[in-house]
Design an enzyme around this catalytic site. Structure first.
Site, short mmCIF file in Angstrom:
data_model
loop_
_atom_site.label_atom_id
_atom_site.label_comp_id
_atom_site.label_asym_id
_atom_site.label_seq_id
_atom_site.Cartn_x
_atom_site.Cartn_y
_atom_site.Cartn_z
CB SER A 626 -3.45 8.89 17.40
OG SER A 626 -3.25 7.78 18.25
CG ASP A 705 -6.34 1.80 14.08
OD1 ASP A 705 -5.44 1.25 14.74
OD2 ASP A 705 -6.54 3.02 14.09
CG HIS A 737 -3.21 4.24 14.59
ND1 HIS A 737 -4.45 4.51 15.12
CD2 HIS A 737 -2.36 5.12 15.19
CE1 HIS A 737 -4.37 5.50 16.00
NE2 HIS A 737 -3.12 5.88 16.05
#
Length: 762
Positions: A626, A705, A737
């Site tokens: 991330s 995602d 994600h």
């Protein structure tokens, strides 16, 4: 990018990658441990079932009557399926109340795309019963949603009895809540707010007019993902009204996501506001439950986001709103239902105001004829609790902690229980403070641990969670009063293997790139038994709003132990801007993505060989997810990088593609007013840096995602190809994600393991 073009590119990309990566995991050699006495460990066991740390419970609560502790617990047959359990606080064995398999009776669990994405917002990757709440004050009933319908579990003398409340799997009932007296429930169905009595009466809609882009009672994407507000309506204390938000997403741009599966490609459209684009328009109303009569609650003129909402004990509704730049948060009350609201608190910060859940009425202290309000503020430079006069807004300090207060836990009206940081943010402890400022640590305090708690309604009992390095979180019941013995709540014991492989951390003294700020860092020495300098895998998140280097249980414990046995040292770091430190530290990201974080990472990597023996300075790799994925890519797209290789999972690459509230909070608006981008966005844009890649980079992304859209990776992929820069790519069709699922996780880490084996070898 159009949907058809996106589909064509993705299918071509998938076809091209298939032969390259089909056998990537097979190149990873087996884990070794040459030193006698070093327990072997495999990736299969690291990501196997049951988990090494045991099946960890979540959403633990004390029942309203204080008689039970309830929680969600992974099934013994499948840790990816959650079940609802409870145990008496007075003693007795835990008991399963209900499981999804029992309730569904052979039917498969169904979720709409909206429900799946709502779980993603809550970071819930498991199935089964994923949420619940106690219904009413008696402590005899629990409400939970499952497969589009609602169920009630009643605790009877004959055992738990499940009751199905709705029967429409095609149109799910979302976000159910019980009225304060437990006589009825409210929920969202088809974008409208409904109420339904629990005595067998008919359900009825309180609102009408919902469309594909307009709905009642649900949190919009930004509220759920970036403001931690998962609800869109709230019961009044007497249960006669609802404070409800109406969301209009018609002006929010539509983004198309391609979910590529082995046998199909599904195109999903999502209302996603990118930086600088239109947000959803949110309005607030009170609804009379009896007849649906609606009264608007006018938001302040400069309000962009509704961060929190609720009711004071006297029946007055309130809203917390943020301006678009998030430098101002206003608490507004609406005592006069026919007029505008009145500002109670005006919180400002030259960088941004952090939202919180610390607002609470303190019945034991009256100011200007009303209960004082508990609030938290960083105005002093460090987050502390303050008491606020609801009439005048005047503040008086309550806490004066040497490190930031994390949050309030509960209050009985005379004493406030709260959690606060210790050991430069690496530990967390629990405290109780009287309204005159007399403060004490709660029993059980000790160095190098992480304690947090939830209180019962009277703030007499706490459900304490304690973790420490190498020790998975454990639950206990503890009285607030001193001297009472805590009652351990039996949980799933960790695998005995965990105790044998827990890595021993070495605290490393690292200074930030500014030459003065100490950073938290840990090093874990390799255990392969080989002589000579070793490669190192560095791990960091690097972004705002979290911390990964502390004395709490670390979910990467077993992974670190595995890499030690593979011959790597492992280095974990918190850069400036991360959580649990003073305001000056946590605001370091202001207009500085890809600068402060990268500078601190480079400084730390260069200091490490001087602080730790046996580190090969030319073979230091990096792994981030991330924001950590952004940091990984940014570090490799730098002519001065000290890193030999990096892995970036789900990385943002162009911050104009990321959402409004998060991105603008830290970087401001992207437009410079002259048709170009502002400097913070330009310097954080990785696509423009593609030509700087000279060392191995592995990029990983899930095609579904909805947080960091797959388009981020597509843009950088195209830029790297245009610059003829070689790199590696692994995509996960249909994964979001978190790339959830044991098989997917095992494949992912086999791929990462093989990459580091190739790129960090001598």
């Amino acid at each position: 990018m159009t949907a058809s073009l996106l589909t064509t590119r993705l299918l071509a990309l998938a076809a091209a990658l298939a032969p390259v990566f089909a056998d990537a995991a097979s190149t990873a050699p087996a884990a070794t441990a040459k030193d006698k006495g070093v327990t072997p460990l495999t990736l299969e066991r690291v990501f196997g079932d049951p988990p090494l740390q045991g099946r960890q419970v979540r959403q633990a609560e004390i029942s309203p009557d204080g008689a039970w502790v309830s929680y969600l617990r992974p099934s013994e047959t499948d840790s990816d399926q959650l079940e609802l359990w409870a145990q008496p606080t007075a003693g007795g064995a835990p008991r399963k109340l209900v499981s999804a398999a029992e309730v569904l009776g052979g039917r498969s669990q169904q979720l709409t795309e909206a429900e799946r994405m709502a779980l993603e917002r809550k970071r819930i990757s498991q199935g089964g019963i994923t949420g619940y709440q106690w219904c009413g004050p008696s402590g005899k009933a629990l409400l939970f949603p499952l497969s589009g319908d609602l169920y009630l579990v009643r605790l009877t003398d004959q055992g738990p009895k499940a009751q199905r409340l709705t029967a429409d799997e095609q149109v799910p009932e979302q976000d159910p809540t019980c009225s304060p007296d437990g006589s009825r429930i409210a929920y969202v169905k088809g974008g409208e707010l409904w109420v339904q009595p629990l005595d067998g009466g008919d359900a009825r809609a309180l609102t009408q007019g919902a469309t594909e882009t307009r709905f009642w009672g649900l949190a919009e994407f930004i509220a759920a993902e970036e403001l931690s507000r998962q609800r869109g309506y709230w019961w009044s204390p007497d249960g006669k009204q609802l404070l409800a938000l109406n969301v209009d997403e018609s002006a929010v741009p539509v983004k198309t996501r391609a979910q590529i599966f082995a046998d199909r490609t599904t195109m999903t459209q999502q209302r996603y506001p990118g930086a600088g684009e239109h947000n959803a328009r949110v309005t607030a109303w009170t609804l009379q439950v009896a007849d649906g009569r609606m009264t608007p609650l006018p938001l302040p003129m400069d309000a962009e986001y509704v961060a929190r909402a609720g009711w004071f004990g006297d029946g007055t509704p309130w809203l917390q709103t943020l301006t678009r730049d998030q430098r101002k948060l206003a608490l507004t009350e609406y005592a006069n239902s026919a007029g505008p609201g009145r500002t109670v608190i005006d919180e400002r910060d030259p960088a941004w105001v952090e939202v919180h859940d610390d607002l609470l009425e303190i019945d034991g202290l009256t100011l200007s004829g009303q209960p004082a309000l508990l609030w938290s503020s960083e105005a002093s430079g460090r987050r502390q609790l303050v008491l606020v006069d609801r009439r005048t807004g005047e503040r008086r300090p309550l806490t004066n902690e040497p490190e930031p207060v994390a949050h309030r836990v509960c209050s009985d009206g005379k004493t406030v229980v709260y959690a606060a940081a210790r050991d430069r943010g690496r530990s967390r402890e629990l405290f109780a403070i009287d309204l005159d400022g007399t403060r004490r640590e709660l029993d059980g305090a000790q160095p190098r641990q992480w304690r947090d708690a939830r209180g019962d309604g009277a703030c007499g009992q706490l459900l304490v969670t304690r973790g420490a390095w190498g020790e998975p979180p454990a639950l206990s019941l503890q009285a607030v009063r001193p001297g009472a013995q805590p009652v351990a709540l039996p949980g799933d014991a960790p695998d005995p293997l965990l105790a044998r492989i827990v890595p021993a951390p070495q605290v490393v003294d690292i200074t930030a790139a500014d030459g003065r700020t100490p950073l938290n860092a840990l090093y874990f020495a390799p255990l392969d038994g080989r002589a000579g300098p070793h490669p190192v895998i560095a791990m960091a998140y690097g972004g705002p709003g979290t911390s990964t280097t502390n004395w709490n249980w670390n979910r990467d414990t077993a992974l670190i132990a595995y890499w030690q046995r593979r011959g790597y040292g492992v280095f974990t770091l918190d850069t400036r801007g991360m959580q649990n430190r003073d305001r000056e530290f946590t605001r370091a990201h202001r207009h500085a993505f890809g600068e402060v974080d990268v500078g601190d990472l480079f400084a730390a990597v260069r200091q490490l060989p001087k602080q730790v023996a046996g580190v090969d300075a030319k073979r230091i790799g990096f792994f981030g997810w991330s924001y950590g994925g952004f940091l990984a890519e940014r570090a490799m797209l730098d002519a001065d990088t000290p890193l030999a290789a990096a892995v970036a999972v789900a990385p943002p690459t162009d911050w104009t593609l990321y959402d409004t509230a998060y991105t603008e909070r830290y970087l401001g608006m992207p437009q410079d007013g002259k048709g170009g981008q502002t400097a913070p966005y330009r310097q954080a844009n990785l696509v423009d840096r593609a030509k700087l890649l000279t060392r191995p980079l592995l990029i990983v992304h899930g095609t579904a995602d909805d947080n960091v859209l797959f388009e981020h990776t597509l843009r950088l992929t195209e830029a790297l190809q245009n610059e003829a820069r070689p790199f590696e790519l692994m995509i996960y069709p249909g994964k979001a994600h978190g790339i959830a699922g044991r098989s997917a996780k095992l494949h992912l880490y086999r791929t990462i393991d093989a990459f580091f084996a190739r790129t960090l070898a001598r």
